[in-house]
Design a protein around this motif. Structure first.
Motif, short mmCIF file in Angstrom:
data_model
loop_
_atom_site.label_atom_id
_atom_site.label_comp_id
_atom_site.label_asym_id
_atom_site.label_seq_id
_atom_site.Cartn_x
_atom_site.Cartn_y
_atom_site.Cartn_z
N PHE A 221 0.84 -1.23 0.00
CA PHE A 221 0.02 0.07 -0.03
C PHE A 221 0.85 1.11 0.01
CE2 PHE A 221 -2.47 -3.31 2.34
CZ PHE A 221 -3.43 -3.37 1.55
N TRP B 248 0.18 5.06 1.89
CA TRP B 248 -0.31 5.81 2.66
C TRP B 248 -0.45 7.41 2.06
CZ3 TRP B 248 -1.58 5.59 8.32
CH2 TRP B 248 -1.84 6.80 9.02
N CYS B 249 -1.69 7.68 1.88
CA CYS B 249 -1.73 8.93 0.85
C CYS B 249 -2.29 10.14 1.77
CB CYS B 249 -3.03 8.72 -0.26
SG CYS B 249 -2.19 7.23 -1.37
N SER C 157 -7.68 11.88 -1.28
CA SER C 157 -8.11 11.09 -2.10
C SER C 157 -7.59 11.30 -3.67
CB SER C 157 -9.65 11.15 -2.15
OG SER C 157 -9.85 12.46 -2.34
N LYS D 182 -4.55 8.86 -3.96
CA LYS D 182 -5.07 7.64 -3.99
C LYS D 182 -5.66 7.23 -5.29
CE LYS D 182 -8.64 4.22 -1.87
NZ LYS D 182 -8.04 3.28 -2.20
N HIS D 183 -6.39 8.16 -5.88
CA HIS D 183 -6.68 8.28 -7.29
C HIS D 183 -5.72 7.98 -8.38
CE1 HIS D 183 -7.99 10.10 -11.21
NE2 HIS D 183 -8.98 9.38 -11.09
N GLU E 122 -4.39 4.79 -8.31
CA GLU E 122 -5.03 3.32 -8.81
C GLU E 122 -5.57 3.48 -10.15
OE1 GLU E 122 -7.80 3.08 -5.48
OE2 GLU E 122 -6.46 2.51 -4.25
N ASP F 168 -2.14 -0.43 -3.80
CA ASP F 168 -3.18 0.76 -3.84
C ASP F 168 -2.89 1.49 -2.84
OD1 ASP F 168 -5.02 -0.80 -5.61
OD2 ASP F 168 -6.06 -1.91 -4.18
N GLY F 169 -3.54 2.61 -2.92
CA GLY F 169 -3.52 3.87 -1.79
C GLY F 169 -4.39 3.59 -0.65
N ILE F 170 -4.27 4.12 0.48
CA ILE F 170 -5.09 4.21 1.85
C ILE F 170 -5.08 5.70 2.18
CG2 ILE F 170 -5.24 3.43 4.19
CD1 ILE F 170 -3.62 0.98 3.65
N VAL F 171 -6.08 6.27 2.39
CA VAL F 171 -6.07 7.67 2.70
C VAL F 171 -5.92 7.66 4.00
CG1 VAL F 171 -7.51 9.78 2.74
CG2 VAL F 171 -7.50 8.25 0.68
#
Length: 506
Positions: A280, A282-283, A286, A289-290, A293, A304-307
């Motif tokens: 992951f 850590w973003c 959003s 994260k967008h 991904e 993937d991103g985690i907000v």
């Protein structure tokens, strides 16, 4: 610049079978992407920085402390050592040897202070928010960087001790490297992607991965967090964790942006992802994260991103973090309009038109020049450059050394080429003037929204700053770059730990 670099990388991704690029069973394409990205961006920066007097570009250095006495902590086979008796006590009290989360930090990340001690703003901020979990923070043992006082204590991985319990791999062959070299040659790229250099770096990654494995086997963290994974030791830690089924996350440390060769547009990522990359990211919000991904291969179930927000920024917005030293600078600037200028890591950090703008600016303006963290040693050279152009309405030493967020809180406007400070400034209601079209390409949504302005000449700089000073405080976009909602960090930590329980590698 960034778009073109990522496009070049993606073009290569689809001209060759990147899944065939294997070394000892591990896909080495992430290392290739890092090499390509670094080289392409360096070339662009060198070109973009032309047009003014250059200053030297040498890296930071640490003075050897002379304090090299260490003692093993826990099982000696793990390679963990301590240099302070107090850290032995903390080991037992905080559960450092049975951590839920292990944090890895590099000494160059300690650029700020909290409560009179060194603070790695991204790692330590998340570490503080993880106070309900058992935590272990580690660094590599280095006599030159172990002795300074840290706000949150670290233990150190001693390579020689760890090697005694490690099992190392024999040298492996790079598979399909000739196809890679041919594709790079046909694309006309001047990048070091030879079989020899790639094999040397993969050998280093495998070596360090084996050094990390006894430690990880001993302390068995549920998750590992670091900021900046894309170097041999960071990739080695990701590989070791992947082998042992430990969840991993990089922590966003800057703007990152929609086109980044080590985080975004992973268009050829296999279903199981890359072992050299974190599960992951850590973003801060959003938007990032967008960006991570949106163009990632649809079948890939990792990266993937985690907000989780920006916990370091949260400290400043909540008032938990202060900088009394800033008061003197603010007092001396009383009656002035203060413009913070975030300089880039270029050989020519101030273009000719910006020098002209500074010289022609109204008397009531003062420029707070903030030198890039890796260029602080060039302050005297930049000061001499400004003196040669008869510019005196500036501050550089304190505006470089004082905390960034204290300056953003106090300044009236922000100017940069494309620094991530631009989006951090928005959190304090400050707009940004971007210098050159590089910033236009990166921050187009903010320009379209009227939050940022672009200036390519001295008069455009003066006009843009004048307009900004007459405007009201700015707001972030609907899809925020930095999400400041409460409890985001705690939710992100829970998501990371839950991913391990549910099998993030399935």
């Amino acid at each position: 610049m960034h778009y073109e670099a990522v496009k070049t990388i993606c073009d290569l991704e689809h001209r060759i079978d990147t899944q065939a690029l294997v070394y000892g069973g591990v896909n080495y394409w992430p290392l290739c992407r890092l090499r390509l990205w670094s080289s392409l961006i360096a070339s662009s920066l060198k070109s973009a920085g032309a047009g003014s007097d250059p200053v030297s570009n040498t890296g930071p250095s640490f003075q050897a402390s002379g304090r090299t006495v260490v003692r093993p902590v826990g099982n000696a086979g793990s390679g963990l050592v301590s240099i302070d008796a107090v850290e032995d006590t903390l080991t037992a009290e905080e559960g450092m040897l049975a951590p839920d989360i292990m944090f890895f930090v590099r000494p160059e990340e300690y650029r700020d202070e909290v409560e009179g001690a060194s603070f790695a703003k991204m790692i330590d901020s998340v570490y503080d928010r993880a106070h309900t979990y058992n935590r272990l923070k580690i660094e590599l043992a280095n006599p030159g960087t172990m002795a300074f006082r840290r706000r949150n204590p670290s233990l150190f991985l001693h390579a020689e001790l760890a090697a005694q319990a490690a099992t190392f791999d024999p040298p492996h062959e790079l598979e399909s490297v000739s196809a890679l070299e041919t594709a790079v040659y046909e694309a006309g790229l001047d990048v070091e992607l030879s079989a020899q250099s790639l094999a040397e770096d993969m050998g280093k990654i495998f070596y360090w991965a084996r050094l990390f494995e006894p430690l990880l086997t001993e302390v068995t963290p549920k998750a590992i967090m670091l900021s900046v994974y894309y170097h041999p030791v960071g990739m080695a830690l990701m590989l070791a964790a992947h082998r042992l089924g430990i969840a991993t996350s990089d922590i966003q440390h800057g703007r990152l942006g929609p086109h980044n060769g080590v985080y975004t547009q992973l268009t050829a990522a296999p279903e199981e992802g890359y072992a050299l990359m974190p599960d992951f990211v850590w973003c801060w919000g959003s938007q990032t994260k967008h960006d991570i991904e949106v163009d990632k291969a649809a079948a890939c179930n990792r990266h993937d991103g985690i907000v989780g927000g920006n916990p370091w920024l949260d400290r400043w917005l909540s008032g938990a973090q202060r900088s009394d030293e800033t008061a003197t600078l603010i007092e001396e600037s009383a009656g002035k309009r203060c413009v913070l200028v975030s300089l880039q890591q270029w050989e020519t950090p101030i273009p000719s038109f910006m020098l002209e703008a500074m010289a022609r600016a109204p008397e009531q303006w003062t420029w707070w020049l903030r030198v890039h963290p890796l260029r602080r040693h060039t302050i005297s050279e930049i000061r001499d450059l400004l003196s040669r152009h008869d510019i005196a309405n500036f501050e550089i030493e304190r505006s470089t050394q004082l905390p960034l967020f204290a300056l953003l809180r106090a300044c009236d406007h922000h100017v940069t080429f494309f620094s991530s400070v631009a989006v951090e400034a928005m959190a304090f209601g400050k707009s940004t003037t971007l210098l050159t079209d590089t910033g236009r390409a990166i921050f187009a949504p903010y320009i379209d929204a009227g939050i940022f302005r672009v200036a390519n000449t001295a008069q455009e700089v003066i006009d843009a700053v004048t307009a900004a000073l007459a405007s009201e405080a700015v707001d972030q976009l609907e899809r925020p770059f930095i999400d400041t909602r409460p409890n985001l960090a705690e939710a992100a930590l829970a998501t990371l730990l839950d991913s391990r329980d549910h099998g993030s590698h399935e």
